[in-house]
Scaffold this motif. Structure first.
Motif, PDB file in Angstrom:
ATOM      1  N   ILE A 325       0.835  -1.201   0.000  1.00  0.00           N
ATOM      2  CA  ILE A 325       0.000   0.000   0.000  1.00  0.00           C
ATOM      3  C   ILE A 325       0.870   1.251   0.000  1.00  0.00           C
ATOM      4  O   ILE A 325       0.607   2.217  -0.732  1.00  0.00           O
ATOM      5  N   TRP A 326       1.928   1.240   0.807  1.00  0.00           N
ATOM      6  CA  TRP A 326       2.839   2.387   0.868  1.00  0.00           C
ATOM      7  C   TRP A 326       3.497   2.637  -0.489  1.00  0.00           C
ATOM      8  O   TRP A 326       3.598   3.783  -0.948  1.00  0.00           O
ATOM      9  N   ALA A 327       3.955   1.570  -1.146  1.00  0.00           N
ATOM     10  CA  ALA A 327       4.626   1.722  -2.436  1.00  0.00           C
ATOM     11  C   ALA A 327       3.681   2.281  -3.491  1.00  0.00           C
ATOM     12  O   ALA A 327       4.060   3.159  -4.278  1.00  0.00           O
ATOM     13  N   LEU A 328       2.445   1.790  -3.516  1.00  0.00           N
ATOM     14  CA  LEU A 328       1.468   2.319  -4.472  1.00  0.00           C
ATOM     15  C   LEU A 328       1.186   3.796  -4.218  1.00  0.00           C
ATOM     16  O   LEU A 328       0.997   4.574  -5.151  1.00  0.00           O
ATOM     17  N   TRP A 329       1.149   4.185  -2.957  1.00  0.00           N
ATOM     18  CA  TRP A 329       0.880   5.577  -2.614  1.00  0.00           C
ATOM     19  C   TRP A 329       2.052   6.482  -2.993  1.00  0.00           C
ATOM     20  O   TRP A 329       1.866   7.569  -3.548  1.00  0.00           O
ATOM     21  N   VAL A 330       3.269   6.034  -2.712  1.00  0.00           N
ATOM     22  CA  VAL A 330       4.450   6.858  -2.984  1.00  0.00           C
ATOM     23  C   VAL A 330       4.611   7.098  -4.484  1.00  0.00           C
ATOM     24  O   VAL A 330       4.876   8.222  -4.920  1.00  0.00           O
ATOM     25  N   PHE A 331       4.443   6.046  -5.277  1.00  0.00           N
ATOM     26  CA  PHE A 331       4.641   6.162  -6.722  1.00  0.00           C
ATOM     27  C   PHE A 331       3.285   6.309  -7.428  1.00  0.00           C
ATOM     28  O   PHE A 331       2.946   5.542  -8.322  1.00  0.00           O
ATOM     29  N   ARG A 332       2.525   7.312  -7.031  1.00  0.00           N
ATOM     30  CA  ARG A 332       1.181   7.497  -7.582  1.00  0.00           C
ATOM     31  C   ARG A 332       1.101   8.622  -8.607  1.00  0.00           C
ATOM     32  O   ARG A 332       0.048   8.805  -9.237  1.00  0.00           O
ATOM     33  N   ALA A 333       2.146   9.407  -8.775  1.00  0.00           N
ATOM     34  CA  ALA A 333       2.080  10.575  -9.658  1.00  0.00           C
ATOM     35  C   ALA A 333       1.862  10.149 -11.106  1.00  0.00           C
ATOM     36  O   ALA A 333       2.371   9.122 -11.563  1.00  0.00           O
ATOM     37  N   ARG A 334       1.102  10.949 -11.843  1.00  0.00           N
ATOM     38  CA  ARG A 334       0.907  10.707 -13.265  1.00  0.00           C
ATOM     39  C   ARG A 334       2.191  11.040 -14.021  1.00  0.00           C
ATOM     40  O   ARG A 334       2.912  11.974 -13.671  1.00  0.00           O
ATOM     41  N   LEU A 335       2.456  10.283 -15.088  1.00  0.00           N
ATOM     42  CA  LEU A 335       3.648  10.483 -15.899  1.00  0.00           C
ATOM     43  C   LEU A 335       3.247  10.821 -17.329  1.00  0.00           C
ATOM     44  O   LEU A 335       2.163  10.434 -17.792  1.00  0.00           O
ATOM     45  N   SER A 336       4.113  11.524 -18.016  1.00  0.00           N
ATOM     46  CA  SER A 336       3.845  11.892 -19.408  1.00  0.00           C
ATOM     47  C   SER A 336       5.135  11.838 -20.201  1.00  0.00           C
ATOM     48  O   SER A 336       6.229  11.631 -19.647  1.00  0.00           O
ATOM     49  N   ARG A 337       5.027  12.051 -21.497  1.00  0.00           N
ATOM     50  CA  ARG A 337       6.208  12.031 -22.354  1.00  0.00           C
ATOM     51  C   ARG A 337       7.214  13.080 -21.928  1.00  0.00           C
ATOM     52  O   ARG A 337       8.439  12.853 -21.973  1.00  0.00           O
ATOM     53  N   ALA A 338       6.721  14.243 -21.502  1.00  0.00           N
ATOM     54  CA  ALA A 338       7.618  15.337 -21.131  1.00  0.00           C
ATOM     55  C   ALA A 338       8.558  14.953 -19.992  1.00  0.00           C
ATOM     56  O   ALA A 338       9.688  15.437 -19.919  1.00  0.00           O
ATOM     57  N   ASP A 339       8.094  14.076 -19.107  1.00  0.00           N
ATOM     58  CA  ASP A 339       8.926  13.661 -17.982  1.00  0.00           C
ATOM     59  C   ASP A 339      10.117  12.820 -18.413  1.00  0.00           C
ATOM     60  O   ASP A 339      11.082  12.683 -17.663  1.00  0.00           O
ATOM     61  N   PHE A 340      10.047  12.241 -19.621  1.00  0.00           N
ATOM     62  CA  PHE A 340      11.079  11.302 -20.042  1.00  0.00           C
ATOM     63  C   PHE A 340      11.812  11.746 -21.296  1.00  0.00           C
ATOM     64  O   PHE A 340      12.581  10.982 -21.870  1.00  0.00           O
ATOM     65  N   ALA A 341      11.553  12.986 -21.721  1.00  0.00           N
ATOM     66  CA  ALA A 341      12.417  13.541 -22.746  1.00  0.00           C
ATOM     67  C   ALA A 341      13.834  13.608 -22.182  1.00  0.00           C
ATOM     68  O   ALA A 341      14.830  13.443 -22.876  1.00  0.00           O
ATOM     69  N   ARG A 342      13.881  13.837 -20.858  1.00  0.00           N
ATOM     70  CA  ARG A 342      15.132  13.728 -20.096  1.00  0.00           C
ATOM     71  C   ARG A 342      14.811  12.826 -18.913  1.00  0.00           C
ATOM     72  O   ARG A 342      14.155  13.263 -17.976  1.00  0.00           O
ATOM     73  N   PRO A 343      15.204  11.546 -18.943  1.00  0.00           N
ATOM     74  CA  PRO A 343      14.732  10.588 -17.944  1.00  0.00           C
ATOM     75  C   PRO A 343      14.971  11.048 -16.515  1.00  0.00           C
ATOM     76  O   PRO A 343      16.071  11.478 -16.168  1.00  0.00           O
ATOM     77  N   PRO A 344      13.936  10.996 -15.655  1.00  0.00           N
ATOM     78  CA  PRO A 344      14.069  11.409 -14.267  1.00  0.00           C
ATOM     79  C   PRO A 344      14.654  10.300 -13.401  1.00  0.00           C
ATOM     80  O   PRO A 344      14.736   9.148 -13.809  1.00  0.00           O
ATOM     81  N   THR A 345      15.045  10.666 -12.223  1.00  0.00           N
ATOM     82  CA  THR A 345      15.486   9.696 -11.226  1.00  0.00           C
ATOM     83  C   THR A 345      14.274   9.206 -10.446  1.00  0.00           C
ATOM     84  O   THR A 345      13.213   9.844 -10.466  1.00  0.00           O
ATOM     85  N   PRO A 346      14.392   8.082  -9.726  1.00  0.00           N
ATOM     86  CA  PRO A 346      13.281   7.645  -8.873  1.00  0.00           C
ATOM     87  C   PRO A 346      12.858   8.712  -7.869  1.00  0.00           C
ATOM     88  O   PRO A 346      11.678   8.844  -7.565  1.00  0.00           O
ATOM     89  N   LEU A 347      13.825   9.505  -7.359  1.00  0.00           N
ATOM     90  CA  LEU A 347      13.471  10.561  -6.416  1.00  0.00           C
ATOM     91  C   LEU A 347      12.570  11.593  -7.076  1.00  0.00           C
ATOM     92  O   LEU A 347      11.615  12.087  -6.468  1.00  0.00           O
ATOM     93  N   HIS A 348      12.822  11.898  -8.344  1.00  0.00           N
ATOM     94  CA  HIS A 348      11.969  12.838  -9.063  1.00  0.00           C
ATOM     95  C   HIS A 348      10.544  12.303  -9.187  1.00  0.00           C
ATOM     96  O   HIS A 348       9.573  13.045  -9.048  1.00  0.00           O
TER      97      HIS A 348
END
Length: 372
Positions: A325-348
């Motif tokens: 449950i904690w993991a699903l909550w922490v990594f809940r943000a929506r992602l888009s192409r713009a986020d990976f034009a320059r790949p982010p770190t897990p912290l991002h």
């Protein structure tokens, strides 16, 4: 003569193993769906990277469920484990290979910038992600419908006895259901064009999944009426699971992907529960006249082992649930192409939503992303 306590522990562990498989199919089910779909939904590499990143931080934690399910079967019902794994060893080996290929594809795809390298993993990932639920569906359908067994409880007839019409239908139904499950998951975890494409894909997959699940439900109900020791729970679970799955299509059309995903989640749990309800108190059904089916009573470990396992499970199962449950909550943000034009770190990926909220507040509440 068996005591009531012994009987209760046998039933308890049968139920716990069923719950472990439900958890695996529920959580890894949408991972399989993402793996099947991401090379086709993503139009370029940043989009495919974004789609894969929705499961990248958490996929391996979901496989804990299947590992524990196998270990619990070995410890609680060694006779069941021995008969099933010795009888179906080639199929289980194929499942293991597919699990390994899928895991390597998730972790290694983006380790190299070479397009040919990524293209190879983009081929391996959908194949392995579809093979796992198909083969597991075949196995579960076979052991509930019945396989040839000798007087010692060993499977006879080779690996081909698994592939009946019913088991193949169950395998295809699981593949279609998980593809739909994954598309809905992507619709709630992505934004902009990716979210739109994921929702449209879910709408396209829904009729296929619906037809296969209806056929599976009807066939299972008909067989349960003549072979299940306790058919009523099977009917109830099937009767609840099918409408839950059916509701996902209209909800996706109404742009309610989260509610639609809840529907496929409920259907997954209920339909897997129906298979175990049809099986109980057996663990493998014999289709050979004169050879009895294996039951929880004849294949269970001794009372001391079951007591010790129950204590361990009471301590660690809640820990696993809280972590998931904690993991699903922490990594809940929506992602888009713009986020990976320059790949982010897990912290991002963790802090992105917090930064988005701050941006919303400073701009007077105007939306910063492209969500629903």
């Amino acid at each position: 003569m068996q005591t009531a306590g012994h009987f209760d522990l046998q039933t308890l562990w049968f139920v716990l193993i069923a719950v472990l498989w439900m958890g695996f199919f529920l959580l890894d089910g949408f991972d399989f769906g993402v793996g099947m779909l991401y090379p086709f939904l993503g139009r370029d590499d940043p989009e495919r990277h974004a789609l894969l990143a929705t499961i990248l931080p958490v996929w391996d934690s979901y496989e804990v469920w299947v590992i524990v399910a196998g270990g619990a079967t070995f410890a609680a019902f060694p006779g069941w484990y021995a008969s099933m794994f010795s009888g179906f060893y080639l199929v289980f080996f194929a499942i293991l290979v597919a699990l390994i290929v899928r895991g390597v594809a998730i972790e290694y795809r983006n380790k190299h910038d070479d397009p040919a390298w990524r293209r190879r993993w983009d081929i391996a990932m959908p194949i392995s992600s579809a093979a796992i639920p198909f083969l597991l569906g075949v196995v579960f359908a076979a052991i509930t419908r019945g396989v040839p067994m000798d007087a010692r409880g060993d499977v006879s007839g080779g690996q081909g006895v698994l592939f009946s019409g019913y088991s193949v239908l169950t395998g295809f139904a699981l593949v279609a259901a998980f593809a739909l499950h994954g598309a809905l998951f992507l619709a709630i975890r992505t934004e902009d064009g990716l979210e739109t494409r994921a929702r449209r894909t879910a709408l396209a997959l829904w009729p296929v999944a619906a037809v296969l699940l209806i056929a599976f439900t009807v066939w299972t109900a008909v067989q349960a009426s003549s072979s299940a020791p306790y058919p009523v729970p099977v009917y109830v679970l099937l009767g609840l699971g099918l409408p839950a799955a059916a509701a996902s299509g209209p909800l996706a059309w109404l742009r309610r992907p989260l509610a639609a995903f809840a529907g496929t989640s409920a259907a997954t749990v209920l339909l897997v529960a129906a298979l175990f309800a049809r099986l109980y108190p057996r663990v493998m059904v014999s289709s050979t006249s004169g050879s009895p089916s294996l039951t929880i009573y004849g294949t269970a470990s001794n009372h001391y082992s079951l007591v010790a396992m129950t204590i361990i499970a009471a301590v660690f199962v809640p820990v696993v649930l809280v972590y998931q449950i904690w993991a699903l909550w922490v990594f809940r943000a929506r992602l888009s192409r713009a986020d990976f034009a320059r790949p982010p770190t897990p912290l991002h990926m963790i802090t992105r939503e917090r930064g988005t909220r701050r941006g919303d507040a400073s701009s007077g509440g105007a939306p910063a992303g492209g969500g629903e």
